[in-house]
Design an enzyme around this catalytic site. Structure first.
Site, PDB file in Angstrom:
ATOM      1  N   ARG A  70       0.802  -1.240   0.000  1.00 13.87           N
ATOM      2  CA  ARG A  70       0.000   0.000   0.000  1.00 13.87           C
ATOM      3  C   ARG A  70       0.830   1.282   0.000  1.00 13.87           C
ATOM      4  O   ARG A  70       0.321   2.340  -0.325  1.00 13.87           O
ATOM      5  CB  ARG A  70      -0.948   0.025   1.217  1.00 13.87           C
ATOM      6  CG  ARG A  70      -0.200   0.101   2.543  1.00 13.87           C
ATOM      7  CD  ARG A  70      -1.038  -0.337   3.722  1.00 13.87           C
ATOM      8  NE  ARG A  70      -0.250  -0.294   4.954  1.00 13.87           N
ATOM      9  CZ  ARG A  70       0.678  -1.178   5.291  1.00 13.87           C
ATOM     10  NH1 ARG A  70       0.946  -2.200   4.508  1.00 13.87           N
ATOM     11  NH2 ARG A  70       1.347  -1.060   6.414  1.00 13.87           N
ATOM     12  N   CYS A 173     -13.539  17.480  20.621  1.00 16.59           N
ATOM     13  CA  CYS A 173     -15.005  17.577  20.689  1.00 16.59           C
ATOM     14  C   CYS A 173     -15.615  16.241  20.264  1.00 16.59           C
ATOM     15  O   CYS A 173     -16.680  15.851  20.728  1.00 16.59           O
ATOM     16  CB  CYS A 173     -15.516  18.678  19.773  1.00 16.59           C
ATOM     17  SG  CYS A 173     -15.059  20.344  20.233  1.00 16.59           S
ATOM     18  N   CYS A 185      -3.958  -1.383  11.567  1.00 16.16           N
ATOM     19  CA  CYS A 185      -3.921  -2.051  10.266  1.00 16.16           C
ATOM     20  C   CYS A 185      -3.067  -3.319  10.341  1.00 16.16           C
ATOM     21  O   CYS A 185      -3.315  -4.289   9.629  1.00 16.16           O
ATOM     22  CB  CYS A 185      -3.366  -1.113   9.199  1.00 16.16           C
ATOM     23  SG  CYS A 185      -4.461   0.278   8.833  1.00 16.16           S
TER      24      CYS A 185
HETATM   25 ZN    ZN Z   1     -13.082  20.781  21.221  1.00 20.51          ZN
END
Ligand code: ZN
Length: 250
Positions: A70, A173, A185
């Site tokens: 890859r 967040c 992987c």
């Molecule tokens: Zn944040």
């Protein structure tokens, strides 16, 4: 621009959104790429071909036979070389105008701020959460845009983080802290072309960020399902309780 540059970048210059001024901007831009592996391969190759003037490459690994399924930046003859050296040679072959800075180290919370300092934009193609969180937090504090891609098995994700802007979320967040368990992987596998898709999309978003073109991915998460052959985007909103950009850390 010299005649050879006008010819090299003709397909960019003819795009009205890029033009000569946009190409000049790319030539003066600098991008730091974390990882010269699966994602870093198409990312670095397309940034080099696009004429991004300075490309920094952070990687502490050597090319192994199991990478070549890859990591198309590296060739069979490169096995055993440091990936940074192999990548630098590949960039020189594609576009000798590009200045390459190699950082043969592993990015962590201690060196992240120093590594990113001199670059306009940062691209994350790393393969682990420790690097990912350290890099994101450093970019957030330095108010540097971060285009971040991730892959596993047949799936990919891509987002741009500009959480230092008032209306934009940060990575924390979405993921407040480092998850206890990491899928890799190496353990779970990845289809080679999936990293090609995601690294190429990452290069597209990087160029868009540098030229401020179109709709970026700040505030959105792009998800690619390779088996279903489908893309979707999710909205990511700033979390007022976020430990980094919200009240959660104060
Ligand atoms: Zn944040």
């Amino acid at each position: 621009m010299e005649d050879a540059q006008v010819e090299r970048y003709a397909r960019h210059i003819v795009l009205k959104e890029v033009g000569g001024a946009g190409q000049q901007k790319l030539l003066k831009s600098s991008v730091l790429c974390i990882g010269a592996g699966g994602l870093g391969s198409p990312l670095i190759m397309y940034l080099a071909a696009a004429g991004v003037g300075t490309i920094g490459i952070v990687d502490d690994d050597a090319v192994a036979l199991s990478n070549l399924q890859r990591q198309v930046l590296h060739r069979t003859g490169d096995i055993g070389l440091h990936k940074t050296d192999s990548a630098r040679a590949a960039v020189a072959d594609i576009n000798p105008e590009v200045v390459v800075h190699v950082h043969r180290t592993r990015l962590d919370a201690d060196n992240a701020a120093d590594l990113i300092r001199d670059y306009d934009l940062v691209c994350d193609g790393s393969d682990n959460f420790l690097t990912r969180f350290a890099l994101h937090d450093a970019c957030f504090r330095a108010r540097k845009p971060l285009v971040s891609a991730a892959v596993l098995r047949f799936d990919g994700q891509l987002a741009t983080w500009r959480g230092y802007e008032a209306d934009k979320p940060c990575y924390r967040c979405l993921y407040p802290d480092i998850p206890p368990e990491e899928q890799t992987c190496a353990q779970d596998g990845v289809l080679g072309a999936i990293v090609g898709v995601m690294g190429t999309l990452q290069a597209t978003e990087a160029v868009k960020e540098l030229l401020r073109l179109g709709e970026g991915l700040a505030g959105r998460l792009l998800i690619y399902d390779g088996l279903a052959a489908s893309f979707r985007t999710l909205k990511v909103r700033p979390d007022p309780e976020c430990p980094l950009c919200g009240n959660g850390g104060s």
